[in-house]
Design an enzyme around this catalytic site. Structure first.
Site, PDB file in Angstrom:
ATOM      1  N   TRP A 104      51.050   0.347  86.385  1.00 52.00           N
ATOM      2  CA  TRP A 104      51.942  -0.067  85.297  1.00 52.00           C
ATOM      3  C   TRP A 104      52.475  -1.459  85.621  1.00 52.00           C
ATOM      4  CZ3 TRP A 104      57.716   1.053  85.099  1.00 52.00           C
ATOM      5  CH2 TRP A 104      58.249   0.738  83.843  1.00 52.00           C
ATOM      6  N   LYS A 131      59.256  10.222  77.529  1.00 53.49           N
ATOM      7  CA  LYS A 131      58.078  10.690  76.812  1.00 53.49           C
ATOM      8  C   LYS A 131      58.172  12.171  76.481  1.00 53.49           C
ATOM      9  CE  LYS A 131      56.576   6.646  78.398  1.00 53.49           C
ATOM     10  NZ  LYS A 131      57.392   5.731  79.218  1.00 53.49           N
TER      11      LYS A 131
END
Length: 393
Positions: A126, A242
Site C-alpha cells: 500500500w 471496510k
C-alpha cells in the site's frame, strides 16, 4: 514562514479521483479508490451500523472523553474479533484514527523502543506505508512479494529475503487481501512465514484492513491468530473502515502482544502516551458503533451476513471478469483474477496500457494496474474485459 514550504507531490490515487470526476463521459468506470461500492456505485451505510447509531442516539448521555486508549468495550470487542481467545492476557491496545492511524502509531511505538529498527515491507505494498516511513525517516527495506509472471506470491524469494532480517527488525505483513495485488499466501505458506520469524527473531507488524472480504471473517483472521500463538511479540493494526463501512468515522485499533505482564504494561503505557502526543483522546463515535454491533447478538449476526454478501459480490465479479477474459482471449492467463481475494488485483498492464484504457473507454485505475474489483458491476465487467484486450494487456 508558510512561503518556505515546498510543494508536495500529489497523491496518485487522489489525483485519479479528481481526473475521474472531471471526465464528462457516460459509462466511465472508477477502479482506483479503495472503497467498496455496491452494484449502483454507492458506498452504503450498513444495516447494522444504522441500527447501532439509532441505539447510540437514543441512549448516549454524554460526549465526554473516554480515555487515552479509547473505550475499553471497543478494544475488547476488536480483540475478540481479530484474535478470539488466542492471546488472552497478552494484549495492550489503543483506539486509533483509522487503520492508517494504527499503522502510524505502530511505527511510532517501534521508533520509541529502538530508533534504529529496520522495517521490512512487501514489494509492492500500500503506497501510504512507504509514504509514512519516508516522512518519518524510518529505515526500511523491501522484500520480494509479487510474481509478475504468475500474478501470485513470489514465495521462495519472499522467504529468502525474510530469512535475512535481523533480530528486532520489524516485518510488515498484510494479514489478508493484500493491497495492491490481491495475491495471498496459502495456509501452509503462512506457517512457513511464522517459522522464519521465529528463527530470525524479527517482529511481525500485521496490517489487517480487510478482515471478512477475503475468505470470511474467521478465515481471514487465522494467519494473524496463528502468528500470535507462535511468536512472543506481535503488532497488529486493524481497520474498521471496510468491513463496517465506516470510512469517514476513522475507526482503527493498534494491538501489541507481549510475552510478560511487565512488557504488556510497558507497551500499554507507551501507546497511551503516543496517543496523547498525536491527538490526545481518540475519536469514539465509530468505535461506539463497532462495539454496539459486536456486543449484541442480533446486530452482530446481521453485520456478519452483510459482510458475507459483500464478499460474495466481490467473488462473483472476479469470476465473471476472469470468464469474460477467458472467452475473449481463448486462454486462461487471466484466471488469477478469480484466485485473488479482497478488493484489489494487479492486472499486469503497463502504464501505457492503463492510459490507453482510460482514453478509449473511460476506465480509471492506478498506473501500476491495480484495479478495485468493487468498482465494477455485472454490466461494466464486459466493458472492462474488452478494454483490457483492446489495450493489448
Amino acid at each position: 514562514m508558510l512561503g518556505n514550504l515546498k510543494p508536495q507531490a500529489a497523491d496518485k490515487i487522489l489525483s485519479l479521483m479528481a481526473d475521474f470526476k472531471a471526465d464528462t463521459r457516460q459509462g466511465k468506470i472508477d477502479l482506483g479508490v479503495g472503497v467498496y461500492k455496491d452494484p449502483n456505485g454507492l458506498t452504503p451505510v450498513m444495516r447494522a451500523v444504522k441500527a447501532a447509531e439509532q441505539r447510540i442516539w437514543e441512549n448516549q448521555t454524554t460526549k465526554a472523553y473516554t480515555s487515552l486508549a479509547g473505550d475499553p468495550e471497543y478494544r475488547d470487542a476488536m480483540q475478540q474479533m481479530v484474535l478470539s481467545d488466542t492471546a488472552s492476557g497478552r494484549v495492550a491496545s489503543v483506539a486509533t484514527v483509522g487503520g492508517t492511524g494504527a499503522i502510524r502509531q505502530a511505527l511510532e511505538l517501534v521508533r520509541l523502543a529502538n530508533p534504529d529498527t529496520v522495517i521490512h515491507v512487501s514489494d509492492p505494498t500500500w503506497p501510504n506505508h512507504l509514504s509514512i516511513l519516508n516522512f518519518m525517516g524510518q529505515a526500511h527495506e523491501m522484500y520480494p512479494y509479487f510474481d509478475n509472471d504468475t500474478r501470485g506470491v513470489a514465495f521462495e524469494a519472499m522467504l529468502d529475503a525474510l530469512g535475512r532480517a535481523k533480530k528486532g527488525d520489524v516485518v510488515l505483513l498484510h494479514g489478508c487481501c493484500h493491497n495492491p495485488t490481491g495475491a495471498n499466501p496459502t495456509a501452509a505458506q503462512w506457517d512457513e512465514i511464522a517459522g522464519v520469524l521465529e528463527k530470525t527473531g524479527a517482529i511481525p507488524l500485521i496490517d489487517l484492513a480487510y478482515q471478512g472480504f477475503g475468505d470470511g471473517i474467521e478465515a481471514d483472521a487465522q494467519p494473524t491468530r496463528m502468528i500470535a500463538e507462535r511468536l512472543p511479540e506481535v503488532l497488529i493494526a486493524a481497520s474498521c473502515s471496510k468491513n463496517f463501512g465506516i470510512y469517514r468515522e476513522r475507526t482503527g485499533i493498534l494491538m501489541a502482544l507481549s510475552d510478560s505482564d511487565k512488557t504488556r504494561d510497558l507497551a500499554q503505557g507507551a501507546m497511551a502516551y503516543l496517543n496523547r502526543q498525536n491527538y490526545s483522546f481518540p475519536p469514539d463515535h465509530g468505535a461506539r458503533i463497532v462495539s454496539t454491533i459486536l456486543t449484541d447478538a442480533e446486530l452482530k449476526a446481521d453485520w456478519q451476513q452483510e459482510v458475507e454478501e459483500i464478499r460474495q459480490t466481490l467473488l462473483s465479479l472476479r469470476e465473471q471478469l476472469a470468464q469474460e477474459l477467458r472467452d475473449l482471449t481463448g486462454t486462461d492467463r487471466f484466471d488469477f483474477i478469480a484466485r485473488h481475494r479482497g478488493m484489489f488485483s494487479r492486472l499486469g498492464a503497463t502504464p501505457e496500457q492503463v492510459a490507453a484504457m482510460r482514453q478509449m473507454a473511460g476506465i480509471y485505475m492506478v498506473g501500476d494496474s491495480r484495479l478495485n474489483i468493487a468498482g465494477l458491476n455485472r454490466d461494466s465487467v464486459p466493458v472492462l474485459a474488452r478494454a483490457i484486450v483492446e489495450a493489448g494487456v
